[in-house]
Design an enzyme around this catalytic site. Sequence first.
Site, PDB file in Angstrom:
ATOM      1  N   ARG A  97      11.810  -3.026  -1.710  1.00 18.23           N
ATOM      2  CA  ARG A  97      11.087  -4.379  -2.551  1.00 18.23           C
ATOM      3  C   ARG A  97      10.055  -3.778  -3.855  1.00 18.23           C
ATOM      4  O   ARG A  97       9.368  -3.269  -3.474  1.00 18.23           O
ATOM      5  CB  ARG A  97      10.068  -5.113  -1.872  1.00 18.23           C
ATOM      6  CG  ARG A  97       9.789  -6.382  -2.759  1.00 18.23           C
ATOM      7  CD  ARG A  97       9.234  -7.259  -1.961  1.00 18.23           C
ATOM      8  NE  ARG A  97       8.885  -8.876  -2.443  1.00 18.23           N
ATOM      9  CZ  ARG A  97       7.133  -8.844  -2.585  1.00 18.23           C
ATOM     10  NH1 ARG A  97       6.541  -8.275  -1.542  1.00 18.23           N
ATOM     11  NH2 ARG A  97       6.722  -9.469  -3.923  1.00 18.23           N
ATOM     12  N   HIS A 141       5.656  -9.618 -10.783  1.00 16.15           N
ATOM     13  CA  HIS A 141       4.568  -9.817  -9.302  1.00 16.15           C
ATOM     14  C   HIS A 141       2.744  -9.570 -10.406  1.00 16.15           C
ATOM     15  O   HIS A 141       2.237  -8.134 -10.776  1.00 16.15           O
ATOM     16  CB  HIS A 141       5.040  -8.597  -8.791  1.00 16.15           C
ATOM     17  CG  HIS A 141       3.873  -8.329  -7.670  1.00 16.15           C
ATOM     18  ND1 HIS A 141       4.770  -8.048  -6.665  1.00 16.15           N
ATOM     19  CD2 HIS A 141       2.425  -7.667  -7.645  1.00 16.15           C
ATOM     20  CE1 HIS A 141       3.508  -7.172  -5.252  1.00 16.15           C
ATOM     21  NE2 HIS A 141       2.781  -7.738  -6.158  1.00 16.15           N
ATOM     22  N   ASN A 155       5.934 -13.205  -7.119  1.00 17.61           N
ATOM     23  CA  ASN A 155       5.284 -13.490  -6.003  1.00 17.61           C
ATOM     24  C   ASN A 155       3.842 -13.827  -5.909  1.00 17.61           C
ATOM     25  O   ASN A 155       2.947 -13.612  -6.947  1.00 17.61           O
ATOM     26  CB  ASN A 155       4.988 -11.310  -6.230  1.00 17.61           C
ATOM     27  CG  ASN A 155       4.301 -10.923  -5.236  1.00 17.61           C
ATOM     28  OD1 ASN A 155       4.728 -10.909  -3.573  1.00 17.61           O
ATOM     29  ND2 ASN A 155       2.804 -10.634  -5.495  1.00 17.61           N
ATOM     30  N   GLU A 156       3.881 -14.387  -4.891  1.00 14.65           N
ATOM     31  CA  GLU A 156       1.912 -15.265  -4.735  1.00 14.65           C
ATOM     32  C   GLU A 156       1.951 -15.918  -6.043  1.00 14.65           C
ATOM     33  O   GLU A 156       0.877 -15.679  -6.885  1.00 14.65           O
ATOM     34  CB  GLU A 156       1.009 -14.487  -4.633  1.00 14.65           C
ATOM     35  CG  GLU A 156       1.922 -12.996  -3.502  1.00 14.65           C
ATOM     36  CD  GLU A 156       0.418 -11.765  -2.480  1.00 14.65           C
ATOM     37  OE1 GLU A 156      -0.344 -11.565  -3.242  1.00 14.65           O
ATOM     38  OE2 GLU A 156       0.784 -11.770  -1.278  1.00 14.65           O
ATOM     39  N   ASN A 194       3.979 -12.916   2.831  1.00  9.39           N
ATOM     40  CA  ASN A 194       3.394 -11.900   2.049  1.00  9.39           C
ATOM     41  C   ASN A 194       2.391 -12.117   2.893  1.00  9.39           C
ATOM     42  O   ASN A 194       1.435 -13.497   3.092  1.00  9.39           O
ATOM     43  CB  ASN A 194       2.889 -11.577   1.052  1.00  9.39           C
ATOM     44  CG  ASN A 194       3.440 -10.856  -0.282  1.00  9.39           C
ATOM     45  OD1 ASN A 194       4.720 -10.545   0.673  1.00  9.39           O
ATOM     46  ND2 ASN A 194       3.291 -10.959  -1.388  1.00  9.39           N
ATOM     47  N   TYR A 254      -1.872 -10.663   5.495  1.00  9.85           N
ATOM     48  CA  TYR A 254      -2.426  -9.912   6.029  1.00  9.85           C
ATOM     49  C   TYR A 254      -3.473  -9.953   6.818  1.00  9.85           C
ATOM     50  O   TYR A 254      -4.117  -8.876   7.761  1.00  9.85           O
ATOM     51  CB  TYR A 254      -3.278  -9.657   4.273  1.00  9.85           C
ATOM     52  CG  TYR A 254      -2.421  -8.408   3.320  1.00  9.85           C
ATOM     53  CD1 TYR A 254      -1.902  -7.203   3.395  1.00  9.85           C
ATOM     54  CD2 TYR A 254      -1.257  -9.025   2.243  1.00  9.85           C
ATOM     55  CE1 TYR A 254      -1.215  -6.701   2.809  1.00  9.85           C
ATOM     56  CE2 TYR A 254      -0.392  -8.715   2.290  1.00  9.85           C
ATOM     57  CZ  TYR A 254      -1.040  -7.546   1.679  1.00  9.85           C
ATOM     58  OH  TYR A 254       0.481  -6.533   0.909  1.00  9.85           O
ATOM     59  N   GLU A 283       5.308  -8.490   2.645  1.00 12.47           N
ATOM     60  CA  GLU A 283       4.359  -7.174   2.573  1.00 12.47           C
ATOM     61  C   GLU A 283       3.100  -7.576   3.977  1.00 12.47           C
ATOM     62  O   GLU A 283       3.530  -8.736   4.145  1.00 12.47           O
ATOM     63  CB  GLU A 283       4.364  -7.703   1.465  1.00 12.47           C
ATOM     64  CG  GLU A 283       3.934  -7.112  -0.045  1.00 12.47           C
ATOM     65  CD  GLU A 283       2.992  -7.396  -0.954  1.00 12.47           C
ATOM     66  OE1 GLU A 283       1.488  -7.617  -1.148  1.00 12.47           O
ATOM     67  OE2 GLU A 283       3.828  -7.661  -2.453  1.00 12.47           O
TER      68      GLU A 283
HETATM   69  C1  GAL Z   1      -0.711  -8.583  -2.031  1.00 11.62           C
HETATM   70  C2  GAL Z   1      -0.007  -8.015  -3.672  1.00 11.62           C
HETATM   71  C3  GAL Z   1       0.091  -6.441  -3.276  1.00 11.62           C
HETATM   72  C4  GAL Z   1      -0.999  -5.932  -2.806  1.00 11.62           C
HETATM   73  C5  GAL Z   1      -2.095  -6.566  -1.849  1.00 11.62           C
HETATM   74  C6  GAL Z   1      -2.471  -5.621  -0.841  1.00 11.62           C
HETATM   75  O1  GAL Z   1      -1.497  -9.797  -2.626  1.00 11.62           O
HETATM   76  O2  GAL Z   1       0.935  -8.842  -4.106  1.00 11.62           O
HETATM   77  O3  GAL Z   1       0.289  -6.378  -5.058  1.00 11.62           O
HETATM   78  O4  GAL Z   1      -2.008  -5.364  -4.248  1.00 11.62           O
HETATM   79  O5  GAL Z   1      -1.521  -7.859  -1.894  1.00 11.62           O
HETATM   80  O6  GAL Z   1      -3.889  -6.242  -1.325  1.00 11.62           O
END
Ligand code: GAL
Length: 459
Positions: free
Chosen positions: A75, A120, A165-166, A295, A297, A368
């Site tokens: 991607r 993005h 993206n986001e 995405n 985290y 992601e």
């Molecule tokens: C996401 C973003 C990425 C990368 C990742 C880590 O929000 O799409 O570009 O930076 O976070 O912070």
Amino acid sequence: MLNFPTNFLWGTATSSFQIEGAADVGGKGPSIWDAYCQIPGNIANGDTGNIACDHYHKMEEDVALMANMNVKAYRFSIAWARILPDGTKSIINEEGINFYNRLIDTLISNGIEPWITLYHWDLPLALHMTYDGWIDDRISDLFGDYADICFERFGDRVKHWITINEAWVVAILGYGQGVFAPGRTSNTEPYIAGHNLLLAHAKAVDIYRSKYQSIQQGQIGITNNCDWREPATDSPQDQEAATRALEFFLAWFADPIYLGDYPQSMKERLGNRLPTFTKEEIALVKGSSDFFGLNHYTTMYAAEANPNDGEGDIYGNGGLSEDQDVTLSVDPDWELTSMNWAVVPWGCQKLLEWIAQRYYNPPIYITENGCSYEDTEVNSIIADQKRIEFFEGYLEACSKAIQNGVNLKGYFIWSLLDNFEWASGYTKRFGIHYVDFKTQERIPKDSAKWYAELISKQT
Ligand code: GAL
């Protein structure tokens, strides 16, 4: 035990501004991130994306890194201003088209599916100066023009498209908190930007479906980001606060697409600061994603804000705090990455199950997931055991979600390479390949070897 279907899609991800460099090479126009990096204080160490990973010149080498791991999909994003230097279709930069053509062809000849993100975050600067970026009503049509050119030029070989993206990051960090380009602060603009991002997405999808999809046989969707919000206690107030936090984060963009309107909690709380959809608009937006790009985290606890807390919420609340009345916190026992993001794999499982339930079990791709740690290179070895443990934990959570019926179809590691981490510049390393930014040497971290092994076992 990790146990994924054999056709599960294993990938890695990057984005144009974070890796390409060649900021003014090959006919590329400037983007809002090029400009934002020039303002002292915006980026750690005054870093810029001028060179980044120099991927523009090292593309073949970078594809070889993926081929070595046997990844099935990559991607990446297209820099809008590399195709259209002033953002409009008045000038098409053939050198930019050629670069992406070579990348696509190299991927395909290595058996790797290209997954293209059209946006993005690197908006052509001219669209910010001449128009008003994502606040301008005309932006969605301009995005449609750009998307049309990409479908026409690349769609014979590219079968997976992600429009935006986001949108949350663009709207909140770019127009609300002002910590990302274009660096504006407002409590109204984020909701206007969000609306235009949804319309831009929907118009691009409409163009793809009406002109290309039946011939090119591809899929198109949007990627949104969301952390998990766990109620801090089982009180009804905290449970509602957690749901509200998820609605202001993810449902803001996913409800219009899957359910046909903004969440009730946002409509009630924002009043006329939240734009409304016309009938025609919602007809475009509803049903406009062939898959659910996610995405993910981290996780935080959410509690009903105490009105006496004032500005005391040190974590921010994942949005504009006054709009949500949610206080966020983390468990002090949770391990933190070098972004200070808590490692909470069960939050990933809960989020996947929440999406499956709210949106009628759509096909989901995690586009992601990853972590930054302070990796050090010793004799060409980067022993990033913590990153491996992070992936193992999150993948186990994914595999449990699949067992519980979630239709998760693929997983892209963020990121293939250490890269320009936005306001943190080069201080945060998310890659499974180490990049020495002085020499541009790439070295597979232990996590890259681990990923290669995992892919070979699971496919
Ligand atoms: C996401 C973003 C990425 C990368 C990742 C880590 O929000 O799409 O570009 O930076 O976070 O912070």
